[in-house]
Enzyme design. Structure first.
Site, short mmCIF file in Angstrom:
data_model
loop_
_atom_site.label_atom_id
_atom_site.label_comp_id
_atom_site.label_asym_id
_atom_site.label_seq_id
_atom_site.Cartn_x
_atom_site.Cartn_y
_atom_site.Cartn_z
N ASN A 49 0.83 -1.21 0.00
CA ASN A 49 0.00 0.00 0.00
C ASN A 49 0.86 1.26 0.00
O ASN A 49 0.51 2.26 -0.61
CB ASN A 49 -0.97 -0.02 1.19
CG ASN A 49 -2.13 -0.97 0.94
OD1 ASN A 49 -3.05 -0.62 0.22
ND2 ASN A 49 -2.04 -2.16 1.46
N MET A 134 -0.18 -2.16 12.71
CA MET A 134 -0.88 -3.13 13.52
C MET A 134 -0.75 -2.85 15.01
O MET A 134 -0.75 -3.75 15.84
CB MET A 134 -0.40 -4.54 13.18
CG MET A 134 -0.67 -4.95 11.75
SD MET A 134 -2.40 -4.75 11.27
CE MET A 134 -3.12 -6.09 12.16
N HIS A 135 -0.61 -1.60 15.33
CA HIS A 135 -0.50 -1.21 16.75
C HIS A 135 -1.68 -0.31 17.07
O HIS A 135 -1.88 0.71 16.41
CB HIS A 135 0.82 -0.46 16.94
CG HIS A 135 0.96 0.21 18.27
ND1 HIS A 135 1.51 -0.41 19.37
CD2 HIS A 135 0.62 1.46 18.67
CE1 HIS A 135 1.50 0.43 20.39
NE2 HIS A 135 0.97 1.58 20.00
N ASN A 165 -7.33 5.14 8.35
CA ASN A 165 -6.83 3.76 8.41
C ASN A 165 -7.42 2.91 7.31
O ASN A 165 -8.61 3.03 6.98
CB ASN A 165 -7.20 3.14 9.77
CG ASN A 165 -6.77 1.68 9.87
OD1 ASN A 165 -5.61 1.36 9.72
ND2 ASN A 165 -7.74 0.80 10.09
N HIS A 167 -8.60 -0.67 6.41
CA HIS A 167 -8.99 -1.90 7.09
C HIS A 167 -9.53 -2.89 6.06
O HIS A 167 -10.40 -2.52 5.26
CB HIS A 167 -10.03 -1.62 8.18
CG HIS A 167 -10.39 -2.83 8.97
ND1 HIS A 167 -9.44 -3.57 9.66
CD2 HIS A 167 -11.56 -3.45 9.18
CE1 HIS A 167 -10.04 -4.59 10.25
NE2 HIS A 167 -11.32 -4.55 9.96
N ASP A 207 -11.22 0.62 14.42
CA ASP A 207 -11.99 0.38 13.19
C ASP A 207 -13.42 0.88 13.26
O ASP A 207 -14.26 0.48 12.45
CB ASP A 207 -11.95 -1.12 12.84
CG ASP A 207 -10.53 -1.59 12.60
OD1 ASP A 207 -10.24 -2.77 12.88
OD2 ASP A 207 -9.68 -0.77 12.18
N GLU A 236 -7.51 -2.49 -2.27
CA GLU A 236 -6.89 -1.63 -1.24
C GLU A 236 -5.96 -0.60 -1.86
O GLU A 236 -5.95 0.56 -1.47
CB GLU A 236 -6.08 -2.50 -0.26
CG GLU A 236 -6.91 -3.39 0.64
CD GLU A 236 -6.07 -4.07 1.69
OE1 GLU A 236 -4.95 -4.53 1.36
OE2 GLU A 236 -6.50 -4.11 2.84
N1 LIG Z 1 -6.98 3.92 17.98
C1 LIG Z 1 -6.90 3.19 16.86
N2 LIG Z 1 -5.73 2.60 16.54
C2 LIG Z 1 -5.65 1.87 15.41
C3 LIG Z 1 -6.76 1.67 14.59
C4 LIG Z 1 -7.99 2.32 14.95
O1 LIG Z 1 -9.01 2.23 14.21
N3 LIG Z 1 -8.01 3.06 16.09
N4 LIG Z 1 -6.68 0.85 13.47
C5 LIG Z 1 -5.58 -0.09 13.54
C6 LIG Z 1 -5.38 -0.96 12.36
N5 LIG Z 1 -6.06 -2.21 12.68
C7 LIG Z 1 -7.14 -2.52 11.91
O2 LIG Z 1 -7.46 -1.87 10.91
C8 LIG Z 1 -5.66 -2.99 13.78
C9 LIG Z 1 -4.31 -3.19 14.01
C10 LIG Z 1 -3.89 -3.94 15.11
C11 LIG Z 1 -4.83 -4.48 15.98
C12 LIG Z 1 -4.36 -5.22 17.19
O3 LIG Z 1 -5.08 -6.04 17.76
N6 LIG Z 1 -3.15 -4.88 17.63
C13 LIG Z 1 -2.67 -5.42 18.92
C14 LIG Z 1 -1.63 -6.45 18.65
C15 LIG Z 1 -0.41 -5.86 18.00
C16 LIG Z 1 0.70 -6.90 17.87
O4 LIG Z 1 0.38 -8.08 17.90
O5 LIG Z 1 1.83 -6.43 17.74
C17 LIG Z 1 -2.10 -4.28 19.76
O6 LIG Z 1 -1.89 -3.17 19.20
O7 LIG Z 1 -1.88 -4.53 20.95
C18 LIG Z 1 -6.18 -4.28 15.75
C19 LIG Z 1 -6.60 -3.54 14.64
C20 LIG Z 1 -4.29 0.63 13.82
N7 LIG Z 1 -4.46 1.31 15.09
N1 LIG Z 2 -6.19 -4.09 10.71
C1 LIG Z 2 -5.21 -3.50 9.85
C2 LIG Z 2 -4.86 -4.43 8.73
O1 LIG Z 2 -5.10 -5.62 8.79
N2 LIG Z 2 -4.24 -3.86 7.70
C3 LIG Z 2 -3.87 -4.63 6.53
O2 LIG Z 2 -2.45 -4.79 6.47
C4 LIG Z 2 -2.13 -5.02 5.09
C5 LIG Z 2 -0.91 -4.21 4.74
O3 LIG Z 2 -0.44 -4.66 3.50
P1 LIG Z 2 0.90 -4.02 2.86
O4 LIG Z 2 1.98 -4.11 3.90
O5 LIG Z 2 1.16 -4.86 1.65
O6 LIG Z 2 0.56 -2.60 2.50
C6 LIG Z 2 -3.34 -4.59 4.26
O7 LIG Z 2 -4.00 -5.72 3.76
C7 LIG Z 2 -4.21 -3.88 5.27
O8 LIG Z 2 -5.59 -3.97 5.01
#
Ligand SMILES: Nc1nc2c(c(=O)[nH]1)N[C@@H](CN(C=O)c1ccc(C(=O)N[C@@H](CCC(=O)O)C(=O)O)cc1)CN2
Ligand SMILES: NCC(=O)N[C@@H]1O[C@H](COP(=O)([O-])[O-])[C@@H](O)[C@H]1O
Length: 252
Positions: A49, A134-135, A165, A167, A207, A236
């Site tokens: 992306n 993913m944080h 974001n 998703h 999300d 995406e």
């Molecule tokens: N405050 C927000 N932060 C983030 C969002 C959001 O909408 N509000 N979106 C996420 C992206 N995401 C889904 O789209 C997503 C990423 C990560 C997690 C998650 O469970 N993370 C855990 C575990 C991380 C790890 O294993 O290293 C964590 O952060 O503790 C859920 C959804 C980005 N941030």
């Molecule tokens: N919850 C957040 C999540 O799952 N995000 C996902 O991480 C990938 C990043 O791909 P990339 O590293 O090839 O851009 C994408 O598929 C995006 O939707």
């Protein structure tokens, strides 16, 4: 009004010399956690992306755009390679949670988020795009980038910086991590007829922010997960550019 757009420590100079910026960091926004079906973040398949945004620079999809900084929370992130291999090369930076906590035992995850916010705000962006980051960001991050909370030694943003974001699921369907696999499994069980992906505003609740662009993506009966995933990633790569442009154009 033509904007000159640069990314991450970007600068958009409009004819009025209004200095705005868009901030895009694959690892800040694209950091992937290793989970079975996904590529390790060091794998050349990750950061796609970001690559879509790099490729969109200075094209009608994202006119006058230039990414100027990529922030990573993993040293091995392939997004760093994509950035440094871009033409012209895009400067990179690195800040990871665990090393930060180890180096600062009296600090918390929220303090880390505040430091991430410091890096972002110092770039004076007009938008922060999460696209695989993913944080889960604490409200502290959002408060700082929106200028609602000041951080010592940091010049607050002149205007609130929107955070968006990417998703890989439809609104309210599969919040959180591993959404692609969870949607695929739900389809196999007959619980859903299709899935999709979206770009939404980032709020404290993961999300649950206002959707900006939502696209449905079909899942074909009998197809392997990889085929669905490939189809979804293609969508995406389109919506991440479209949504970023919408925010920068002020059309959403
Ligand atoms: N405050 C927000 N932060 C983030 C969002 C959001 O909408 N509000 N979106 C996420 C992206 N995401 C889904 O789209 C997503 C990423 C990560 C997690 C998650 O469970 N993370 C855990 C575990 C991380 C790890 O294993 O290293 C964590 O952060 O503790 C859920 C959804 C980005 N941030
Ligand atoms: N919850 C957040 C999540 O799952 N995000 C996902 O991480 C990938 C990043 O791909 P990339 O590293 O090839 O851009 C994408 O598929 C995006 O939707």
């Amino acid at each position: 009004m033509n904007y000159y757009l640069s990314w991450t420590s970007p600068s958009i100079q409009s004819p009025q010399h209004v200095r705005k910026t868009a901030c895009c960091s694959p690892d800040l926004w694209l950091r992937q956690v290793l989970y079975p079906p996904q590529w390790p973040q060091s794998h050349p398949q990750s950061g796609t992306n970001l690559q879509a945004l790099i490729d969109a620079q200075n094209t009608p999809a994202l006119p006058n755009a230039e990414i100027v900084l990529v922030l990573s929370n993993r040293k091995a992130a392939y997004g760093l390679t994509r950035a440094s291999s871009a033409n012209p090369p895009i400067p990179t930076a690195y800040l990871a949670l665990q090393p930060y906590l180890k180096k600062n035992p009296d600090k918390t995850r929220e303090d880390y988020d505040a430091e991430v916010a410091r890096i972002v705000v110092n770039a004076k962006p007009s938008v922060v795009v999460l696209a695989g980051w993913m944080h889960i960001l604490s409200e502290k991050f959002i408060e700082i980038v929106e200028g609602r909370v000041n951080l010592e030694g940091l010049e607050a943003p002149a205007v609130p910086i929107p955070v968006i974001n990417l998703h890989p699921a439809l609104p309210g369907a599969f919040d959180g991590a591993n959404a692609i696999e969870r949607a695929y499994d739900a389809f196999q069980k007959g619980d859903i007829e299709h899935s999709g992906c979206m770009i939404h505003r980032v709020v404290k609740d993961v999300d649950r922010g206002e959707p900006i662009i939502v696209r449905e993506v079909a899942i074909e009966k009998g197809e392997p997960l990889e085929a669905f995933e490939e189809r979804l990633h293609k969508v995406e790569h389109e919506i991440i550019v479209q949504a970023t442009k919408k925010i920068l154009d002020g059309s959403t």
